[in-house]
Design a protein around this motif. Structure first.
Motif, PDB file in Angstrom:
ATOM      1  N   SER A 150       0.811  -1.229   0.000  1.00  0.00           N
ATOM      2  CA  SER A 150       0.000   0.000   0.000  1.00  0.00           C
ATOM      3  C   SER A 150       0.839   1.271   0.000  1.00  0.00           C
ATOM      4  CB  SER A 150      -0.931   0.015   1.221  1.00  0.00           C
ATOM      5  OG  SER A 150      -1.798  -1.097   1.201  1.00  0.00           O
ATOM      6  N   ASP A 151       0.243   2.337  -0.507  1.00  0.00           N
ATOM      7  CA  ASP A 151       0.807   3.681  -0.388  1.00  0.00           C
ATOM      8  C   ASP A 151       0.195   4.405   0.806  1.00  0.00           C
ATOM      9  OD1 ASP A 151       2.457   3.743  -2.862  1.00  0.00           O
ATOM     10  OD2 ASP A 151       0.512   3.461  -3.817  1.00  0.00           O
ATOM     11  N   ARG A 152      -1.117   4.269   0.959  1.00  0.00           N
ATOM     12  CA  ARG A 152      -1.818   4.800   2.122  1.00  0.00           C
ATOM     13  C   ARG A 152      -2.672   3.688   2.721  1.00  0.00           C
ATOM     14  NH1 ARG A 152      -5.621   9.236   1.095  1.00  0.00           N
ATOM     15  NH2 ARG A 152      -6.036   8.167  -0.880  1.00  0.00           N
ATOM     16  N   VAL A 153      -2.995   3.828   4.013  1.00  0.00           N
ATOM     17  CA  VAL A 153      -3.754   2.783   4.707  1.00  0.00           C
ATOM     18  C   VAL A 153      -4.936   3.415   5.435  1.00  0.00           C
ATOM     19  CG1 VAL A 153      -3.689   0.938   6.420  1.00  0.00           C
ATOM     20  CG2 VAL A 153      -1.667   1.403   5.027  1.00  0.00           C
ATOM     21  N   LEU A 162      -6.602   7.269   8.825  1.00  0.00           N
ATOM     22  CA  LEU A 162      -6.105   7.147   7.451  1.00  0.00           C
ATOM     23  C   LEU A 162      -4.818   7.947   7.338  1.00  0.00           C
ATOM     24  CD1 LEU A 162      -8.186   7.381   4.193  1.00  0.00           C
ATOM     25  CD2 LEU A 162      -6.015   8.580   4.374  1.00  0.00           C
ATOM     26  N   ALA A 163      -3.780   7.321   6.773  1.00  0.00           N
ATOM     27  CA  ALA A 163      -2.489   8.006   6.618  1.00  0.00           C
ATOM     28  C   ALA A 163      -1.629   7.239   5.625  1.00  0.00           C
ATOM     29  CB  ALA A 163      -1.773   8.102   7.972  1.00  0.00           C
ATOM     30  N   GLY A 164      -0.527   7.853   5.210  1.00  0.00           N
ATOM     31  CA  GLY A 164       0.466   7.137   4.431  1.00  0.00           C
ATOM     32  C   GLY A 164       0.979   5.956   5.232  1.00  0.00           C
ATOM     33  N   LYS A 165       1.390   4.892   4.544  1.00  0.00           N
ATOM     34  CA  LYS A 165       1.729   3.661   5.274  1.00  0.00           C
ATOM     35  C   LYS A 165       2.884   3.866   6.253  1.00  0.00           C
ATOM     36  CE  LYS A 165       4.944   1.582   1.949  1.00  0.00           C
ATOM     37  NZ  LYS A 165       5.237   0.377   1.133  1.00  0.00           N
ATOM     38  N   ASP A 166       3.907   4.618   5.866  1.00  0.00           N
ATOM     39  CA  ASP A 166       5.030   4.833   6.777  1.00  0.00           C
ATOM     40  C   ASP A 166       4.594   5.632   7.996  1.00  0.00           C
ATOM     41  OD1 ASP A 166       6.747   3.449   5.085  1.00  0.00           O
ATOM     42  OD2 ASP A 166       7.336   5.242   3.982  1.00  0.00           O
ATOM     43  N   VAL A 177      -7.711  11.271  11.602  1.00  0.00           N
ATOM     44  CA  VAL A 177      -8.122  10.381  12.682  1.00  0.00           C
ATOM     45  C   VAL A 177      -9.458  10.859  13.237  1.00  0.00           C
ATOM     46  CG1 VAL A 177      -6.964  11.661  14.540  1.00  0.00           C
ATOM     47  CG2 VAL A 177      -7.296   9.183  14.763  1.00  0.00           C
ATOM     48  N   ALA A 178     -10.236   9.915  13.767  1.00  0.00           N
ATOM     49  CA  ALA A 178     -11.497  10.245  14.440  1.00  0.00           C
ATOM     50  C   ALA A 178     -11.375   9.794  15.889  1.00  0.00           C
ATOM     51  CB  ALA A 178     -12.664   9.542  13.753  1.00  0.00           C
TER      52      ALA A 178
END
Length: 328
Positions: A217-220, A231-235, A316-317
């Motif tokens: 993935s690039d984002r997760v 939700l964010a970039g994988k790193d 984030v929530a």
């Protein structure tokens, strides 16, 4: 900035439940997908990952909300318009054996989308089938065989070839490697990565295996009980998880070093019923970070947390972060 291919806005899906109740499987989710990227979606079984996939492809109808694909709201399209859209959006399912018709040979399976969605002549269809078999690493002579004559990894390659038949832009991989052996899994993942680079594909990759998601993935996107919680970039996500549920998921990843500090976060209790989800934050019944701050506890128990951007591209929530460093 990358071009947006798909945007999901306030998507909701309720199924009828016993006694006239509603099973709230998807509840107000929002995310976007950029052209050429791989967006991973993770979460426990039953959190709504596969339902989300089927909603995006209009295999089932949303209760409310919008799904924009290339700027068009596809949630408002009729059946004939959705049929025309099939050439641009395809899916690879979890079980390659049950998703292949045992009565059809490989050439007919791969050619079926071409028969349904194009007027391609038979000779041209067969040439396309042979091209696709070569593209996924299978011998063209396999075209006359039936699904039971192949291994699990080979069957999944056939499924990938079928998904590629119409030259789609977006492919949704719903647990596409979870039924495969570890060694075969890596081969299929490498194939998907190679095809993405070669054909400019965009993936939505759904899995419960965080190590696989991190690899491809690039984002997760992290889901819990029908809601997206982070939700964010994988790193960024793997190095700096914010939501307590994300932290618990990442702590479950096995560490190959026996001397490494690998403290597991054990969540207490069961996942609440989607028929009667908790009020406020859906994670509040299992959250181990609920503070002693009385006012914040009231918020967690009664108010749904806002979807905030705590760092560039990191959403984030969680009430502990509402209003902190928000970008909008």
């Amino acid at each position: 900035m990358a071009e947006e291919l798909m945007r999901v806005s306030h998507l909701v899906k309720h199924f009828p439940g016993p006694g006239g109740s509603k099973v709230k499987v998807i509840e107000d989710i929002n995310f976007n997908v950029y052209k050429g990227e791989t967006l991973g979606i993770v979460g426990e079984s039953g959190c709504g990952k596969s339902t989300t996939a089927r909603l995006l492809l209009r295999m089932i109808e949303p209760t409310s909300g919008s799904i924009f694909f290339k700027g068009q709201d596809i949630s408002k399209l009729n059946k004939s318009q959705v049929h025309a859209l099939r050439s641009e959006m395809q899916m690879i399912f979890q079980d390659p054996f049950s998703s292949l018709n045992p009565r059809m040979c490989v050439s007919d399976i791969i050619a079926e989308p071409l028969v349904c969605c194009t007027k391609m002549p038979a000779a041209q269809r067969m040439a396309r089938v042979q091209e696709l078999l070569g593209l996924v690493g299978l011998d063209a002579n396999y075209a006359a065989r039936f699904p039971h004559e192949f291994s699990g990894g080979q069957r999944q390659r056939i499924c990938i070839a079928r998904a590629l038949a119409l030259n789609p832009q977006l492919i949704i991989c719903d647990e596409a490697v979870s039924a495969l052996d570890v060694s075969i899994r890596s081969q299929v993942l490498n194939l998907l990565d190679e095809l993405q680079k070669r054909l400019g594909l965009t993936y939505i990759f759904i899995s419960h295996d965080l190590s696989v998601v991190k690899h491809i993935s690039d984002r997760v996107c992290v889901m819990y009980l029908g809601k997206i919680v982070e939700l964010a970039g994988k790193d960024e996500l793997f190095q700096n998880p914010i939501h307590p549920y994300t932290k618990a998921l990442l702590s479950a990843i096995p560490v190959p070093d026996p001397l490494a500090d690998s403290r597991r976060i054990i969540l207490e209790g069961d996942i609440p019923s989607p028929i009667h989800p908790p009020s406020g934050c859906r994670f509040q019944t299992r959250c181990y970070e609920k503070t002693e701050d009385a006012q914040l506890c009231v918020q967690c128990d009664s108010v749904q947390p806002d979807w905030v951007e705590v760092a560039p591209g990191h959403f984030v929530a969680c009430h502990r972060h509402t209003g902190k460093n928000t970008a909008h």
